[in-house]
Design an enzyme around this catalytic site. Structure first.
Site, PDB file in Angstrom:
ATOM      1  CD  GLN A 112      -2.784   1.160   2.463  1.00 48.59           C
ATOM      2  OE1 GLN A 112      -2.774   0.200   3.218  1.00 48.59           O
ATOM      3  NE2 GLN A 112      -3.533   2.222   2.662  1.00 48.59           N
ATOM      4  CB  CYS A 141      -5.923  -0.645   3.898  1.00 40.54           C
ATOM      5  SG  CYS A 141      -7.164   0.175   4.944  1.00 40.54           S
ATOM      6  CG  HIS A 170      -4.463  -0.910   8.151  1.00 35.61           C
ATOM      7  ND1 HIS A 170      -4.488  -0.235   6.947  1.00 35.61           N
ATOM      8  CD2 HIS A 170      -3.495  -1.866   8.029  1.00 35.61           C
ATOM      9  CE1 HIS A 170      -3.564  -0.742   6.146  1.00 35.61           C
ATOM     10  NE2 HIS A 170      -2.958  -1.739   6.778  1.00 35.61           N
ATOM     11  CG  ASN A 180      -0.224  -4.132   7.289  1.00 31.82           C
ATOM     12  OD1 ASN A 180      -0.854  -3.484   6.462  1.00 31.82           O
ATOM     13  ND2 ASN A 180       0.410  -3.547   8.280  1.00 31.82           N
TER      14      ASN A 180
END
Length: 387
Positions: free
Chosen positions: A84, A90, A216, A240
């Site tokens: 990202q 996200c 997130h 992530n």
């Protein structure tokens, strides 16, 4: 599901709508390569937005003094292929990372019969929108930012989705049911994403001492049970989209607990800073707020992967004075759109067998590109008759 050849007329139409002349490549008028396509980006200052450059892949390579030819895709797609950047997308990247596990679905969304060889600067992708696979045709301009490098899942597969408020589920003592849902979803190759809550009510991606990022989105890439000191431990693997910043608590990459399990279980942990890590289920529930599961069919709900579901889609609308009957307390409620369904065969020996699954969708009235106007959507009213 449309075949690869069914998109030709749509692509030709977009050629007419776009700008293309002799010796010129396609430019998408509906998503022009300028600031109007960026919409509102609170992550960037006005100065940073003004520095955004729109370049085609070949131009990007040239600016990097790279003599290689641009390649659309090689050796398939992986969740580790991206990281990202400056834009707060996200939620989209977490869904893409889940999509990379579904190879057949991936090629439906991203047709692989496309390349940069003698191409006209045009590519197409498919998204599921309100019961139909829709081709989205774009040019190949990419915005380069001035820095280094619940819905998305639905648009990728058009399936059934279920949401869980993790802390409420854990507090109510429903960890077993949650684990069953996660295990079923994983075995059915569902798309699984999750998200953390805002800290202090502010939408800022602050990183806690535990390594978890606030406000997130993450993707769930695997679940497993391992033996630890004579007990079963339920672990959830997360990714992530940043491609970095990982959980630092129990069962993280560097946790010493991995040294106290069998070699086979220890091999499941890879100590590398790639944004992917393991967490115990209870820690997962405490540090994450929401879980989203989406699959093309409802098999993940009860884990019956052999069941063949039949699907039906009904389109209706609320029209004032005719079919907008309002809530159940209104006399006019009966004028709301009504549909009848019949289940012919029910296996009474399966107590937990699910026979009907309903999902409701409301199409937005898109008045402008920066906001959709939605009417409040109530609940469906069901009446069951046995006989």
């Amino acid at each position: 599901m449309p075949g690869l050849g069914s998109c030709t007329s749509i692509i030709n139409l977009r050629f007419q709508e776009g700008q293309r002349g002799k010796g010129r490549q396609f430019v998408d008028r509906t998503f022009p390569p300028d600031s109007s396509s960026l919409e509102d980006l609170p992550e960037l200052s006005s100065r940073q937005e003004s520095q955004v450059k729109w370049l085609r892949p070949a131009e990007i390579l040239k600016n990097q003094n790279n003599s290689k030819e641009a390649i659309f895709c090689t050796k398939g797609a992986s969740r580790f292929d991206f990281g990202q950047g400056a834009v707060g997308n996200c939620w989209f990247l977490a869904a893409i990372s889940s999509l990379t596990f579904r190879k057949a679905l991936m090629v439906q969304v991203v047709p692989m019969d496309q390349n940069f060889n003698n191409h006209a600067g045009i590519f197409h992708f498919r998204f599921w929108r309100f019961g139909k696979w829709v081709d989205v045709v774009i040019d190949d301009y990419l915005p380069l930012m001035p820095r280094c490098a619940d819905q998305a899942c639905k648009d990728f597969c058009g399936g059934v989705n279920v949401d869980y408020k993790l802390q409420e589920v854990h507090s109510a003592g429903h960890d077993d049911k949650l684990w069953s849902s996660l295990s079923n979803a994983s075995s059915c190759n569902s798309m699984i994403c999750c998200g953390t809550a805002q800290k202090g009510g502010v939408l800022v991606n602050t990183v806690s001492n535990s390594g978890i990022v606030d406000a997130h989105a993450y993707s769930v890439t695997a679940v497993t049970e391992i033996n630890y000191r004579g007990s079963k431990v339920r672990l959830v693997r997360l990714f992530n989209p940043w491609g970095r910043k990982e959980w630092t608590g129990n069962w993280s990459d560097k946790s010493d607990r991995w040294q106290r399990v069998s070699p086979n279980d220890r091999a499941k942990c890879e100590d590398r800073d790639d944004g992917e890590f393991w967490m115990e289920l209870k820690d997962f529930c405490l540090h994450f707020s929401m879980l989203f599961i989406c699959c093309e069919n409802p098999n993940f709900i009860d884990g019956d992967v052999t069941c063949q579901w039949q699907s039906q889609t009904y389109d209706g609308k609320w029209t004032a004075g005719r079919s907008a009957g309002g809530s159940l307390s209104n006399r006019s409620f009966e004028t709301n759109p009504q549909y009848r369904m019949k289940v012919n065969i029910i296996d009474k020996s399966e107590k937990e067998d699910k026979n009907i699954v309903l999902t409701l969708m409301q199409k937005p009235r898109q008045e402008n590109r920066k906001g959709n106007q939605l009417t409040q959507l109530g609940s469906a009213s069901l009446r069951f008759h046995q006989g």
